[in-house]
Design a protein around this motif. Structure first.
Motif, PDB file in Angstrom:
ATOM      1  N   MET A  15       0.885  -1.213   0.104  1.00  0.00           N
ATOM      2  CA  MET A  15       0.129   0.104  -0.132  1.00  0.00           C
ATOM      3  C   MET A  15       0.949   1.164  -0.052  1.00  0.00           C
ATOM      4  O   MET A  15       1.596   1.485   0.817  1.00  0.00           O
ATOM      5  CB  MET A  15      -1.043  -0.002   1.296  1.00  0.00           C
ATOM      6  CG  MET A  15      -1.924   0.906   1.171  1.00  0.00           C
ATOM      7  SD  MET A  15      -2.882   0.799   2.915  1.00  0.00           S
ATOM      8  CE  MET A  15      -3.151  -0.501   3.206  1.00  0.00           C
ATOM      9  N   ALA A  16       1.048   1.899  -0.829  1.00  0.00           N
ATOM     10  CA  ALA A  16       1.894   3.102  -0.974  1.00  0.00           C
ATOM     11  C   ALA A  16       1.124   4.458  -0.721  1.00  0.00           C
ATOM     12  O   ALA A  16       0.063   4.717  -1.295  1.00  0.00           O
ATOM     13  CB  ALA A  16       2.515   3.064  -2.471  1.00  0.00           C
ATOM     14  N   ASN A  17       1.724   5.024   0.177  1.00  0.00           N
ATOM     15  CA  ASN A  17       1.090   6.180   0.661  1.00  0.00           C
ATOM     16  C   ASN A  17       1.730   7.193  -0.439  1.00  0.00           C
ATOM     17  O   ASN A  17       3.045   7.303  -0.278  1.00  0.00           O
ATOM     18  CB  ASN A  17       1.415   6.632   2.149  1.00  0.00           C
ATOM     19  CG  ASN A  17       0.415   5.776   2.901  1.00  0.00           C
ATOM     20  OD1 ASN A  17      -0.707   6.056   2.915  1.00  0.00           O
ATOM     21  ND2 ASN A  17       1.082   5.038   3.705  1.00  0.00           N
ATOM     22  N   ILE A  18       0.998   8.348  -0.895  1.00  0.00           N
ATOM     23  CA  ILE A  18       1.595   9.439  -1.888  1.00  0.00           C
ATOM     24  C   ILE A  18       1.518  10.462  -0.919  1.00  0.00           C
ATOM     25  O   ILE A  18       0.660  11.091  -0.123  1.00  0.00           O
ATOM     26  CB  ILE A  18       0.538   9.323  -2.924  1.00  0.00           C
ATOM     27  CG1 ILE A  18       0.371   8.183  -3.697  1.00  0.00           C
ATOM     28  CG2 ILE A  18       1.039  10.781  -3.764  1.00  0.00           C
ATOM     29  CD1 ILE A  18       1.631   7.621  -4.292  1.00  0.00           C
ATOM     30  N   ILE A  19       2.698  11.221  -0.618  1.00  0.00           N
ATOM     31  CA  ILE A  19       2.862  12.367   0.025  1.00  0.00           C
ATOM     32  C   ILE A  19       2.936  13.322  -0.942  1.00  0.00           C
ATOM     33  O   ILE A  19       3.884  13.391  -1.995  1.00  0.00           O
ATOM     34  CB  ILE A  19       3.980  12.334   0.893  1.00  0.00           C
ATOM     35  CG1 ILE A  19       4.089  11.078   1.907  1.00  0.00           C
ATOM     36  CG2 ILE A  19       4.320  13.775   1.827  1.00  0.00           C
ATOM     37  CD1 ILE A  19       2.995  11.052   2.814  1.00  0.00           C
ATOM     38  N   SER A  20       2.311  14.501  -0.851  1.00  0.00           N
ATOM     39  CA  SER A  20       2.261  15.695  -1.772  1.00  0.00           C
ATOM     40  C   SER A  20       3.359  16.578  -1.556  1.00  0.00           C
ATOM     41  O   SER A  20       3.705  16.677  -0.479  1.00  0.00           O
ATOM     42  CB  SER A  20       0.904  16.337  -1.823  1.00  0.00           C
ATOM     43  OG  SER A  20       0.781  17.145  -0.498  1.00  0.00           O
ATOM     44  N   ASP A  21       3.625  17.402  -2.418  1.00  0.00           N
ATOM     45  CA  ASP A  21       4.687  18.453  -2.263  1.00  0.00           C
ATOM     46  C   ASP A  21       4.142  19.581  -1.091  1.00  0.00           C
ATOM     47  O   ASP A  21       5.107  20.002  -0.639  1.00  0.00           O
ATOM     48  CB  ASP A  21       5.123  19.223  -3.640  1.00  0.00           C
ATOM     49  CG  ASP A  21       5.839  18.341  -4.771  1.00  0.00           C
ATOM     50  OD1 ASP A  21       6.380  17.329  -4.194  1.00  0.00           O
ATOM     51  OD2 ASP A  21       5.607  18.426  -5.828  1.00  0.00           O
ATOM     52  N   GLU A  22       2.909  19.801  -1.125  1.00  0.00           N
ATOM     53  CA  GLU A  22       2.587  20.825  -0.425  1.00  0.00           C
ATOM     54  C   GLU A  22       2.503  20.332   0.849  1.00  0.00           C
ATOM     55  O   GLU A  22       2.872  20.885   1.795  1.00  0.00           O
ATOM     56  CB  GLU A  22       0.847  20.853  -0.561  1.00  0.00           C
ATOM     57  CG  GLU A  22       0.560  21.493  -1.962  1.00  0.00           C
ATOM     58  CD  GLU A  22       0.865  20.720  -3.013  1.00  0.00           C
ATOM     59  OE1 GLU A  22       0.513  19.432  -3.125  1.00  0.00           O
ATOM     60  OE2 GLU A  22       0.884  21.370  -4.321  1.00  0.00           O
ATOM     61  N   THR A  23       2.196  18.917   1.209  1.00  0.00           N
ATOM     62  CA  THR A  23       2.516  18.235   2.544  1.00  0.00           C
ATOM     63  C   THR A  23       4.056  18.484   3.073  1.00  0.00           C
ATOM     64  O   THR A  23       4.072  18.931   4.263  1.00  0.00           O
ATOM     65  CB  THR A  23       2.053  16.905   2.694  1.00  0.00           C
ATOM     66  OG1 THR A  23       0.910  16.868   2.207  1.00  0.00           O
ATOM     67  CG2 THR A  23       2.092  16.185   4.022  1.00  0.00           C
ATOM     68  N   ILE A  24       4.798  18.178   2.238  1.00  0.00           N
ATOM     69  CA  ILE A  24       6.148  18.202   2.533  1.00  0.00           C
ATOM     70  C   ILE A  24       6.667  19.860   2.723  1.00  0.00           C
ATOM     71  O   ILE A  24       7.460  19.969   3.850  1.00  0.00           O
ATOM     72  CB  ILE A  24       7.192  17.944   1.393  1.00  0.00           C
ATOM     73  CG1 ILE A  24       7.014  16.417   1.360  1.00  0.00           C
ATOM     74  CG2 ILE A  24       8.617  18.000   1.669  1.00  0.00           C
ATOM     75  CD1 ILE A  24       7.390  15.287   2.668  1.00  0.00           C
ATOM     76  N   ASP A  25       6.203  20.687   2.075  1.00  0.00           N
ATOM     77  CA  ASP A  25       6.510  22.112   2.188  1.00  0.00           C
ATOM     78  C   ASP A  25       5.651  22.549   3.543  1.00  0.00           C
ATOM     79  O   ASP A  25       6.435  23.297   4.279  1.00  0.00           O
ATOM     80  CB  ASP A  25       5.833  22.991   1.158  1.00  0.00           C
ATOM     81  CG  ASP A  25       6.403  22.791  -0.215  1.00  0.00           C
ATOM     82  OD1 ASP A  25       7.459  22.543   0.015  1.00  0.00           O
ATOM     83  OD2 ASP A  25       5.872  23.105  -1.348  1.00  0.00           O
ATOM     84  N   TYR A  26       4.578  21.932   4.069  1.00  0.00           N
ATOM     85  CA  TYR A  26       3.858  22.441   5.213  1.00  0.00           C
ATOM     86  C   TYR A  26       4.628  21.866   6.450  1.00  0.00           C
ATOM     87  O   TYR A  26       4.899  22.592   7.290  1.00  0.00           O
ATOM     88  CB  TYR A  26       2.593  21.906   5.318  1.00  0.00           C
ATOM     89  CG  TYR A  26       1.723  22.419   6.205  1.00  0.00           C
ATOM     90  CD1 TYR A  26       1.449  23.561   6.568  1.00  0.00           C
ATOM     91  CD2 TYR A  26       1.138  21.249   7.399  1.00  0.00           C
ATOM     92  CE1 TYR A  26       0.552  23.807   7.751  1.00  0.00           C
ATOM     93  CE2 TYR A  26       0.567  21.556   8.356  1.00  0.00           C
ATOM     94  CZ  TYR A  26       0.171  22.790   8.649  1.00  0.00           C
ATOM     95  OH  TYR A  26      -0.440  23.175   9.922  1.00  0.00           O
TER      96      TYR A  26
END
Length: 97
Positions: free
Chosen positions: A1-12
């Motif tokens: 199960m691959a969780n996709i982390i968005s760029d916005e989440t990393i920036d936040y």
């Protein structure tokens, strides 16, 4: 199960942690966070039926003791060590002009 982390989440998360991440560091952080979330998903598959919720792995009991004075008022004995004493207090040099 691959969780996709968005760029916005990393920036936040970077803002919250007060970090300035390069693009390479952001990509690595996305991979690391995805791995952590995958591990948490894996843990949720465990059968915990009948397992009591706990806050620690080991049994923890109250480690606080009653606040009881054991040494009493030894002001006179303590002040005997003072180079100078006035009105039951240490006299020290001034630290400002």
């Amino acid at each position: 199960m691959a969780n996709i982390i968005s760029d916005e989440t990393i920036d936040y998360v970077g803002i919250l942690a007060k970090l300035e991440l390069s693009e390479e560091e952001k990509e690595q952080a996305k991979k690391d966070m995805g791995s952590m979330l995958d591990y948490i998903d894996k843990l949720s598959e465990l059968d915990t039926e009948g397992v009591e919720p706990m806050s620690h792995v080991f049994h923890v009991s109250n480690v606080f003791r009653e606040d009881v004075v054991t040494n009493g008022d030894d002001r006179e004995a303590i002040l005997k060590n003072a180079p100078e004493e006035k009105d039951g207090m240490f006299v020290v040099p001034r630290t400002f002009e």
